[in-house]
Design an enzyme around this catalytic site. Structure first.
Site, PDB file in Angstrom:
ATOM      1  CE  LYS C 116      -4.366  -1.592   0.829  1.00 43.78           C
ATOM      2  NZ  LYS C 116      -5.713  -1.122   0.597  1.00 43.78           N
ATOM      3  CD  GLU C 200      -5.500   8.340   3.944  1.00 40.66           C
ATOM      4  OE1 GLU C 200      -4.398   7.900   3.575  1.00 40.66           O
ATOM      5  OE2 GLU C 200      -6.544   7.650   3.998  1.00 40.66           O
ATOM      6  CG  HIS C 235     -15.751  -2.757   2.784  1.00 39.86           C
ATOM      7  ND1 HIS C 235     -15.988  -1.404   2.641  1.00 39.86           N
ATOM      8  CD2 HIS C 235     -15.838  -3.012   4.116  1.00 39.86           C
ATOM      9  CE1 HIS C 235     -16.211  -0.877   3.833  1.00 39.86           C
ATOM     10  NE2 HIS C 235     -16.129  -1.819   4.745  1.00 39.86           N
ATOM     11  NE  ARG C 293      -7.074  -9.056  -8.497  1.00 41.53           N
ATOM     12  CZ  ARG C 293      -8.243  -8.438  -8.538  1.00 41.53           C
ATOM     13  NH1 ARG C 293      -8.985  -8.482  -9.628  1.00 41.53           N
ATOM     14  NH2 ARG C 293      -8.688  -7.740  -7.509  1.00 41.53           N
TER      15      ARG C 293
END
Lengths: 183, 501, 501, 183
Positions: C116, C200, C235, C293
């Site tokens: 990440k 953030e 999610h 992918r």
């Protein structure tokens, strides 16, 4: 290790002689010995892993890992086997009608090859017919079907009339017996 | 737009029309004969009306009953599909008289195009090439000799009043011309009471190429490119593709312009198809006929253009303008359609009936299935034996043919005999793959109508048949749809022990 | 091009890859666990290798066994599909070490994008917007106060070394900032031995919009437009569409350029997807992650662009240049995908297992089904409960949503509980239809996760249940697949006499 | 005119009280009288033409001509009915387990709601548990399932251990009996 054996006969797309098989189950695979059929006396063997499904589908794998999709269903006494897109029809050899020589095409009766309606009966009782002579016209699925006599002979009975609906295998005409029924 | 549309048809085309109607928020009304009770074209509709009887004449061809059903159900339009009454001007007129829209051309242009001689006149008036012919003439006429001189042999002699092959002869040599004209004239006189004959050029082994046309009620007409339909059995198409491997861009444009000119000349409105014979050697093409309806093979056009023909039929019939311009028509990739029939490809295409015990179509990227049947359904004697259409799209012709071939090889159908193995053999055939084929394809290649099964496959089939037969004996083929209060058993059975690698 | 490709996956994606491999004339090799013996991804392949065991760890996640299977079967490449090992750099490297091509990016760029923090660095280096954040700071820091001043509340406090939600807090009010940073820091210290936290910006109710990228090994990278994936449960996406109703042409171009820049910065080769959070109010978008992918929802892109993503993956992996230019990418119409899960939409999406007693997908114009199951198959506990994906295409968003809704209403699935009624309710939902929805859609509209059955429908269901129960009692539900030597009876039964009109 | 009657119970998506039905066949249609269920004492009637198919599919039409597609299958004692895209599950009222009050959620046992693997058992024999307390964690299809006690009580027996595979409906825990089993 369990062993089964029996006798089958191909009906479609090739009509063949009966063949004998023997199945040996071992090591997770089935080995089939197939005798006869294409040429009398021929012998072939094939080993397959088979995974099947109660809804009538399966997959089999030969020793090289090549994988084939198949499905099957019984249509009356016929076993319809679909394999990689092609239809093969079989019967158990013992389930064929007794008193009728295997492979013989002759019969006393002229039968409807499929369901449909009789358009016209071209012969009457007592008429002499030649082999392959058109005896009945039928209509089925917007198509005209020409029904011919499978052997020469005399019409013993006309079983249907114009306009009548018939099922597959229903007798249209009966020919008078002639000798032993050989062609 | 319409609120409710009666679909005066059955099978895959009625299902397909239902799908677009529902997509557009229009209620589809199905009609069904007795053998079709519960068929997919009924359960994909939202409303339905039973038509008593089994034969087509009593049901799907019964104008009075269909109009009554539409009235009773409150439909404001009727879609005829293809076949049945789709090109019957009396039906179109009956719909209009009953105050409902007929989704198709006017009865007048339909009648004109349905008559072979009138439609040829329309083509000539529109400047569209027709098969060259000499006007009615007598044996020994100078006109006949001149025509023969110009076009050579073989030639056709046809009866002016003719039809059904009577009064028609193929003349192979100059020295036979007068004699054959005499014979044809006598036949025509006997058959029609009119001995006039004429000469027509004989087009040997043509390709069958057709142009799709769309025309709105406001004078705007375009074509949607071609479909190649040369693979035929008994003069019935079984495989169609677009683009045609035979057309250059220049030829496509000329044929498209001809189709549009002809549709305009006929005052045509809605979707229609102009069929041409194409001489692949000379590149000359000739008007054959115009089909004043949706065509069986319309999905290949939809696949490469990304549009819905039935949607446009409905928009046009409700008076909307055709907003597509000719320049918008840009085909992408290649599409092929196979018609799946319940018929035996190895026994002269004789229809097959029975119960569809397995019907498990292939699916996935680039595939579309328009089906009129479901597993468990009875395939009856009463109607056309076409069960479904499979359409494959890919970025190139080579890939779409292979995609189709793979899909056919995966399409499980048991209970009736189908033509799937034949279709697959055509997809694999070198001549078909080359694109160099014509309407004689099956005739020139009789091998594809004979089973071709390798010894290896045959041995495997025999082994599996033996195995399946044994399965039944030991009761493994028992119904898995249990109702005995117990959980279903695991439906996967393994033959022998589990393999280890 | 490759001759033989092992597909290291199962279910619908393995079937879908098999289809394109066979279309391209490449032999697919399937692998399968014990519960998957005979599953569709095996019978659509041409060769197969058994993987002993049932769990994913023993089978589809077992790198050594998969590489061995590929070697043994003579494959020259491996396609990982999505999920399982598709984003595992060790697997990609093991394939290469064994001399086989891995169909995907290099292990290096895969590893960088899988981390990440590193992927955020790549985005920043490429000039791609990321969610604004303040560097590691302490409670009471001036930097923290300034960041809060600039972006306002709510804010996120996150652990620098964090993951899995630990050390993460949503701060709603200024007066909570210092206290929440303290708490998060203590949690992070306890969890990771590293108490550093950072702030953030909190993007409330974003839309999830992603850009599909294709890059060849010769330095040519393009994007294939976006997919909108904001309808999610837990999610996880369940419905995807393209074009996104939220994107203007200008925003699409900016997001596409950002995705291409990021892929270039990462040295990315093959198909990949750059996921963004889009603030629908401001039009700002932020890099979320790049999926290295094939994506589950790739078919909607295929539907509007008329191309085959797997075909391009194979071409690129075999070294062919990407011949598509950015200008060639011209979407046509609109496509939507629904993921069909074996789960109960009314009971917190709990997975459902059992035997698929009926599985009769809808088909027809504009529909595509990518399915991993067949009727009669066992849906087991071992793997993801996604059964299939249904994709609908039409000329407009309105029509494609309705086409999907109709297709869902016709999709017969019995034996396991599916989410089809929920998918259908979303298609009918006014907010979804309006296009004004975000990732909170299901949360804001809990009614769609509750059954909504009219009294009329309920009465009909009760009547039909009573009827079906009686059918069983009188033995009409007998197996029609007869083996008794008699012809099957007509499978259509009529209740009572035939109706007359 | 033939008449049938019986009693059914809805299980999904709504769990309802049992309802009684009576079916009268006449004039090619079936008329259903439905009593009870949604509200005890309620009564509704519906008349349908039904065409069905042995493979478990059918179409029905109400008096206005509106046409509906349905399908059905038995899953153990449950009748799964699919109607126009939605699933409805029923049981015959008489097939419900005897000795267990209709609609009661209480039980002596904590059962696995679906097949899966036990991740963790959070209680031991003799522990007192409260209603809705988490007692077992399971994993199924990549999901964690939280299993809670359906009533307060004392754990009489722990029937499974961590790592064990369980089938749907398998007993995880047994609670000690407490009064008459009411909640």
């Amino acid at each position: 290790m369990t062993t089964n054996h029996g006798e089958m006969r191909e009906m479609y797309p090739h009509v063949g002689e009966p063949y004998r098989y023997r199945t040996d189950a071992a090591e997770g695979s089935l080995t089939f010995q197939i005798d006869g059929g294409v040429a009398e006396g021929s012998h072939t063997a094939i080993t397959l892993d088979i995974e099947s499904h109660e809804s009538g589908e399966g997959v089999c794998r030969d020793v090289s890992g090549r994988t084939h999709h198949f499905a099957w269903a019984w249509v009356g006494p016929e076993l319809h086997l679909w394999l990689d897109g092609a239809l093969h029809v079989f019967q158990r050899a013992e389930s064929r009608r007794r008193g009728r020589a295997a492979g013989a095409e002759s019969s006393e009766d002229v039968l409807a090859p499929m369901p449909g309606a009789v358009l016209e009966v071209l012969v009457a009782e007592g008429d002499r017919v030649e082999r392959n002579q058109t005896v009945v016209l039928m209509e089925s699925m917007k198509m005209e079907l020409v029904i011919t006599a499978s052997r020469s002979g005399v019409v013993h009975r006309v079983a249907v009339e114009a306009g009548q609906q018939v099922d597959r295998g229903m007798r249209l005409l009966e020919l008078a017996p002639e000798g032993d029924g050989g062609d | 737009m319409f609120a409710k549309v009666l679909v005066a048809n059955r099978g895959e085309i009625a299902v397909r029309i239902n799908q677009t109607l529902r997509t557009m928020g229009i209620t589809p009304v199905a009609v069904y004969s007795e053998p079709d009770a519960g068929a997919p074209h009924v359960n994909t509709a939202e409303q339905s009306v039973a038509l008593p009887g089994s034969t087509a004449e009593d049901t799907y061809l019964n104008i009075a009953r269909l109009v009554q059903a539409a009235r009773d159900s409150g439909a404001d339009a009727i879609h005829p599909g293809y076949g049945f009454l789709s090109e019957n001007p009396a039906f179109a007129r009956a719909c209009q008289d009953a105050g409902m829209s007929f989704i198709g051309p006017t009865p007048e242009s339909m009648a004109a195009l349905g008559d072979k001689l009138r439609s040829k006149d329309i083509a000539i008036a529109a400047g569209v090439p027709t098969v060259p012919s000499a006007p009615a003439c007598q044996p020994g006429d100078r006109a006949a000799a001149e025509f023969a001189e110009r076009w050579g042999f073989p030639l056709m002699v046809k009866a002016a009043a003719g039809g059904g092959g009577r009064g028609m002869r193929l003349v192979n040599r100059r020295q036979d011309l007068d004699g054959d004209m005499e014979l044809a004239s006598r036949e025509a006189q006997a058959a029609f009471g009119d001995g006039r004959v004429f000469l027509e050029r004989y087009i040997a082994n043509p390709r069958h190429v057709e142009m799709q046309v769309l025309a709105d009620a406001h004078g705007h007409t375009i074509h949607l490119g071609e479909r190649e339909c040369s693979v035929q059995r008994r003069h019935q198409k079984i495989i169609e593709e677009t683009p045609s491997p035979a057309l250059t861009p220049e030829l496509r444009e000329r044929m498209g312009d001809a189709a549009v000119a002809l549709a305009r000349q006929a005052g045509y409105v809605n979707a229609g198809t102009v069929e041409f014979l194409l001489d692949p050697r000379s590149g000359d093409f000739y008007f054959l006929e115009m089909n004043a309806r949706l065509q069986v093979e319309h999905p290949v056009t939809e696949a490469v253009l990304g549009l819905d023909m039935v949607e446009w039929q409905l928009r046009i019939a409700s008076g909307e303008p055709l907003t597509l311009r000719q320049d918008d028509i840009a085909p992408r990739g290649h599409a092929v359609e196979c018609r799946i029939y319940a018929e035996d490809p190895y026994r002269d295409f004789v229809p097959s009936t029975g119960t569809l015990l397995s019907w498990r179509p292939s699916s996935g990227p680039g595939l579309r299935l328009d089906s009129g049947v479901v597993e468990g359904q009875q395939v009856s004697i009463y109607y056309d034996p076409m069960l479904a259409k499979l359409i494959a799209w890919a970025s190139s012709r080579e890939l779409s043919l292979r995609r189709m071939e793979v899909a056919l090889s995966q399409f499980v159908a048991l209970g009736v005999i189908t033509n799937i193995p034949l279709l697959r053999a055509v997809m694999q055939h070198a001549q078909f793959r080359s694109g160099e084929y014509d309407t004689g394809f099956l005739e020139w290649n009789p091998a594809v109508t004979r089973p071709a099964i390798s010894d290896e496959t045959r041995t495997m089939a025999r082994a599996l048949a033996a195995w399946a037969s044994e399965q039944q004996s030991v009761g493994m083929d028992s119904r898995f749809r249990g109702n005995d209060g117990k959980e279903s058993v695991n439906p996967w059975q393994s033959a022998g022990q589990r393999r280890l690698p």
